[in-house]
Enzyme design. Sequence first.
Site, PDB file in Angstrom:
ATOM      1  N   LEU A  62      -6.650  58.254 -12.879  1.00 33.93           N
ATOM      2  CA  LEU A  62      -6.799  59.578 -11.910  1.00 33.93           C
ATOM      3  C   LEU A  62      -5.815  59.373 -10.662  1.00 33.93           C
ATOM      4  O   LEU A  62      -5.915  60.400  -9.930  1.00 33.93           O
ATOM      5  CB  LEU A  62      -8.272  58.900 -11.258  1.00 33.93           C
ATOM      6  CG  LEU A  62      -9.485  59.086 -12.417  1.00 33.93           C
ATOM      7  CD1 LEU A  62     -10.656  58.699 -11.662  1.00 33.93           C
ATOM      8  CD2 LEU A  62      -9.514  60.471 -13.024  1.00 33.93           C
ATOM      9  N   ASN A  93      -3.990  51.234 -11.919  1.00 39.53           N
ATOM     10  CA  ASN A  93      -2.487  51.396 -11.481  1.00 39.53           C
ATOM     11  C   ASN A  93      -2.386  52.342 -10.451  1.00 39.53           C
ATOM     12  O   ASN A  93      -1.422  53.413 -10.649  1.00 39.53           O
ATOM     13  CB  ASN A  93      -1.554  51.543 -12.718  1.00 39.53           C
ATOM     14  CG  ASN A  93      -1.830  52.752 -13.490  1.00 39.53           C
ATOM     15  OD1 ASN A  93      -2.927  53.289 -13.348  1.00 39.53           O
ATOM     16  ND2 ASN A  93      -0.774  53.269 -14.215  1.00 39.53           N
ATOM     17  N   HIS A 178      -2.677  46.357 -22.401  1.00 41.61           N
ATOM     18  CA  HIS A 178      -1.546  47.234 -22.649  1.00 41.61           C
ATOM     19  C   HIS A 178      -0.516  46.416 -23.599  1.00 41.61           C
ATOM     20  O   HIS A 178      -0.127  45.599 -22.851  1.00 41.61           O
ATOM     21  CB  HIS A 178      -0.928  48.005 -21.445  1.00 41.61           C
ATOM     22  CG  HIS A 178       0.353  48.649 -21.566  1.00 41.61           C
ATOM     23  ND1 HIS A 178       0.462  50.128 -21.396  1.00 41.61           N
ATOM     24  CD2 HIS A 178       1.522  48.281 -22.015  1.00 41.61           C
ATOM     25  CE1 HIS A 178       1.844  50.486 -21.653  1.00 41.61           C
ATOM     26  NE2 HIS A 178       2.339  49.381 -21.954  1.00 41.61           N
ATOM     27  N   ASP A 304      -5.920  58.017 -22.630  1.00 42.21           N
ATOM     28  CA  ASP A 304      -5.012  57.728 -21.773  1.00 42.21           C
ATOM     29  C   ASP A 304      -4.294  58.745 -20.950  1.00 42.21           C
ATOM     30  O   ASP A 304      -3.143  58.887 -21.054  1.00 42.21           O
ATOM     31  CB  ASP A 304      -3.703  56.892 -22.928  1.00 42.21           C
ATOM     32  CG  ASP A 304      -2.795  56.306 -21.921  1.00 42.21           C
ATOM     33  OD1 ASP A 304      -2.817  56.209 -20.557  1.00 42.21           O
ATOM     34  OD2 ASP A 304      -1.748  55.741 -22.479  1.00 42.21           O
TER      35      ASP A 304
HETATM   36 ZN   LIG Z   1      -1.024  51.669 -21.118  1.00 43.66          ZN
END
Ligand SMILES: [Zn+2]
Length: 421
Positions: A62, A93, A178, A304
């Site tokens: 976001l 992140n 990830h 994603d």
């Molecule tokens: Zn990722």
Amino acid sequence: MEQMVILTGGRVVDPSVGVDEIRDIGICNGRIVPPETIPDAKREDMSGKVIAPGFIDVHVHLREPGQTHKEDIATGTAAAAAGGFTTVVAMPNTVPAMDTAERVMEFMELVAKKANVRVLPAGAITMGRQGEIATNIRELVQAGCPVVSDDGSTPQRHGLMRSIMQAAAEAGVPVVDHCEDVSLSKPGVLHDGEVAKKLGLPGQPRSAEEVIVARDLILAKETGCHIHLQHLSSAGSIEMIRRAKHDGVKVTAEATPHHLFLTDEACLKFGTNAKMAPPLREECDRQALIEALKDGTIDMIATDHAPHTEEEKSQGWEKAPFGIVGLESAVPLCLTHLYHAGLLDLNRLVALFTTGPARLLDSFCSKIGQSLGNLAVGSTGGVTVLDLETVHAIDSRSFKSKSRNCPYDGMRCKGQVVGIY
Ligand SMILES: [Zn+2]
């Protein structure tokens, strides 16, 4: 004031109980209720439409706080609503990263003011997502994080990851990973194959993903932690996960529409709008992902959703950021290329957006009295309404997202989202 509605005459598809039948659905203040208990509610005719549990996307960016030129909570969740999602999990992140309870609570205050759909926060697993010092996972869970993740990267030191997974297992929360070993992926900007050679660009081999998938599965087995593997791209990863599931390892996995429907050939046509991490791979990988959707090795589809501005994306292959927007194209693409293509039946496709992702959030949701991904009486996950037949083209200019970075513009689709409740 009470918000009540009865959706009448729709085809109700609820994979949590295997229901597929014409039936009325009542909603009162965000909860599913028996229609006869709200006789005065407004009635909306849903004949010819599919009524599914509210779709869940466990993987969105976001960008707020810190990068609101790309996206913010209001626009990102407006994109989610337009794309048919009633619940999204926001990756940590942000700038600064969501690595303390205080940061998570600040973020949730913004969510309470601005969000158009339910937003659940993922807390970071290392401070500043630097991969060096573990966060206080217990504290993040208490602040409201149903999952923890450093998405965008993963701790490269296996010992650190092991202690994080031990802490997460104790806190009863899944680690969402990830999978990328940077000593193998850097300085690659796309899949290490013929297309990279043709373009004269450095590639990322499949092994960059696969060694971390292997590590995570080994550590999940040893620690008892629930590991959730994000945006898988390689056939080799799928094979390992299939075996681990068979062996009883607590693992769930997601695939994105771009890895399901595109290969590295797209890099030739769409340039940096096909630059993503992990990279688009080859047809054999794509086929393995589809097979994994069918047999349950992959549990859910996640977008994603990674907004970037046109300026950022036009800096050339070496400099442009990784990622594409996905919230507003995912459902039409999946209806077209999975359901209408005859690869998945409607029940399985809906499950990949509902019961599948709900499993990742279940233990947290039951603690806070929420039930997502089903249409049982009392469920709080909302409703997603689909139209299976309308043919249309994806038009990125109509996106509610602030960003337009995707390779799907103009693509013909059959089936779309009518709305959410
Ligand atoms: Zn990722």
